[in-house]
Design a protein around this motif. Sequence first.
Motif, PDB file in Angstrom:
ATOM      1  N   SER A  86       0.846  -1.191   0.000  1.00 17.00           N
ATOM      2  CA  SER A  86       0.000   0.000   0.000  1.00 17.00           C
ATOM      3  C   SER A  86       0.880   1.238   0.000  1.00 17.00           C
ATOM      4  N   PRO A  87       1.195   1.771  -1.183  1.00 16.93           N
ATOM      5  CA  PRO A  87       2.077   2.933  -1.247  1.00 16.93           C
ATOM      6  C   PRO A  87       1.420   4.194  -0.697  1.00 16.93           C
ATOM      7  N   GLU A  88       2.265   5.111  -0.235  1.00 19.68           N
ATOM      8  CA  GLU A  88       1.796   6.403   0.252  1.00 19.68           C
ATOM      9  C   GLU A  88       1.591   7.325  -0.941  1.00 19.68           C
ATOM     10  N   VAL A  89       0.334   7.513  -1.336  1.00 15.46           N
ATOM     11  CA  VAL A  89       0.014   8.397  -2.455  1.00 15.46           C
ATOM     12  C   VAL A  89      -0.979   9.446  -1.980  1.00 15.46           C
ATOM     13  N   MET A  90      -0.996  10.563  -2.662  1.00 15.35           N
ATOM     14  CA  MET A  90      -1.798  11.710  -2.236  1.00 15.35           C
ATOM     15  C   MET A  90      -2.774  12.112  -3.338  1.00 15.35           C
ATOM     16  N   ASP A  91      -4.030  12.299  -2.956  1.00 15.29           N
ATOM     17  CA  ASP A  91      -5.027  12.828  -3.882  1.00 15.29           C
ATOM     18  C   ASP A  91      -4.936  14.351  -3.820  1.00 15.29           C
ATOM     19  N   VAL A  92      -3.995  14.917  -4.568  1.00 18.73           N
ATOM     20  CA  VAL A  92      -3.752  16.358  -4.529  1.00 18.73           C
ATOM     21  C   VAL A  92      -4.973  17.124  -5.012  1.00 18.73           C
ATOM     22  N   ARG A  93      -5.593  16.631  -6.070  1.00 21.41           N
ATOM     23  CA  ARG A  93      -6.783  17.316  -6.588  1.00 21.41           C
ATOM     24  C   ARG A  93      -7.901  17.310  -5.545  1.00 21.41           C
ATOM     25  N   GLY A  94      -8.020  16.212  -4.830  1.00 21.84           N
ATOM     26  CA  GLY A  94      -9.037  16.121  -3.792  1.00 21.84           C
ATOM     27  C   GLY A  94      -8.749  17.059  -2.634  1.00 21.84           C
ATOM     28  N   ALA A  95      -7.459  17.177  -2.280  1.00 23.39           N
ATOM     29  CA  ALA A  95      -7.071  18.050  -1.173  1.00 23.39           C
ATOM     30  C   ALA A  95      -7.390  19.510  -1.502  1.00 23.39           C
ATOM     31  N   VAL A  96      -7.090  19.910  -2.736  1.00 21.06           N
ATOM     32  CA  VAL A  96      -7.362  21.294  -3.142  1.00 21.06           C
ATOM     33  C   VAL A  96      -8.863  21.538  -3.245  1.00 21.06           C
ATOM     34  N   ALA A  97      -9.583  20.575  -3.807  1.00 21.98           N
ATOM     35  CA  ALA A  97     -11.030  20.735  -3.961  1.00 21.98           C
ATOM     36  C   ALA A  97     -11.739  20.821  -2.613  1.00 21.98           C
TER      37      ALA A  97
END
Length: 260
Positions: free
Chosen positions: A107-118
């Motif tokens: 389970s890699p550490e990935v970020m939903d950047v678009r979700g964070a900004v939205a």
Amino acid sequence: MNTSAALTSDDFDELDTLLDDLRTRDEEVPQWEFCEGFLAAVVCTREPISDEEAVDALLPEFEGETPLFASPEQKARFLALWARRRAEIAESLQAKVDSLDDDRAFSPEVMDVRGAVAALPDDERAAWEAESTELELPSFAQVWALGFMYVVENWTEAWEAPRDRDTAQWLDDSLQKLVALTEDDTATPDVSMYAEDGPPSVSQVRLNAFGEALWAVYDLHQIWSSLGPRVGTVVKGNTPGRNDPCSCGSGKKFKKCCGA
């Protein structure tokens, strides 16, 4: 200290802080998500890559200028966290799992950047957009996949296709699952991976592709683990005899394969 202990959220926060500091001296220093993909590929690579070699390739020091790391202690701390995460990834890829929902699954550490900004309040999002120099936010897991492929592209000999046609096809099919994630998510957003009740920011198509990429990493790890290092890299005295089966897995005699 137990170097194989799983990283905590505080450890990942520390890594982000370390990288932020390095970025004050070199703006090209990547985010941790890129490092996550890079590290997963290092674990999968056919030839052993030491932590020092990997980090030096990922975060090269300046020549004749201010060192990238503020001190030897800072670099040692980064390497310690790096080694623990590497061991954790290796352990997860060696685990026999049937579902990615398994607690032992990769389970890699990935970020939903678009979700964070939205998910930002309107005024904060407007301020962020006004200050941001990014033309387009990365898609979910895109930066992670780019980190993985960076290793594939920079350790080309270690990632050369084996001579066995079926295995070579398996390798290519698996890599294409990673390549697909380096592309933008252009499908209609369905869910937010940042917040359960956040605005949709990731498509179901993308989530499916992400799952396929995770299984592809398992396949890549199995391929190279089964074949072992290339014949040209084994230590003297361990080279197979001319009539022995070739260690590349082709099923042919060494003299008619890699020893030709």
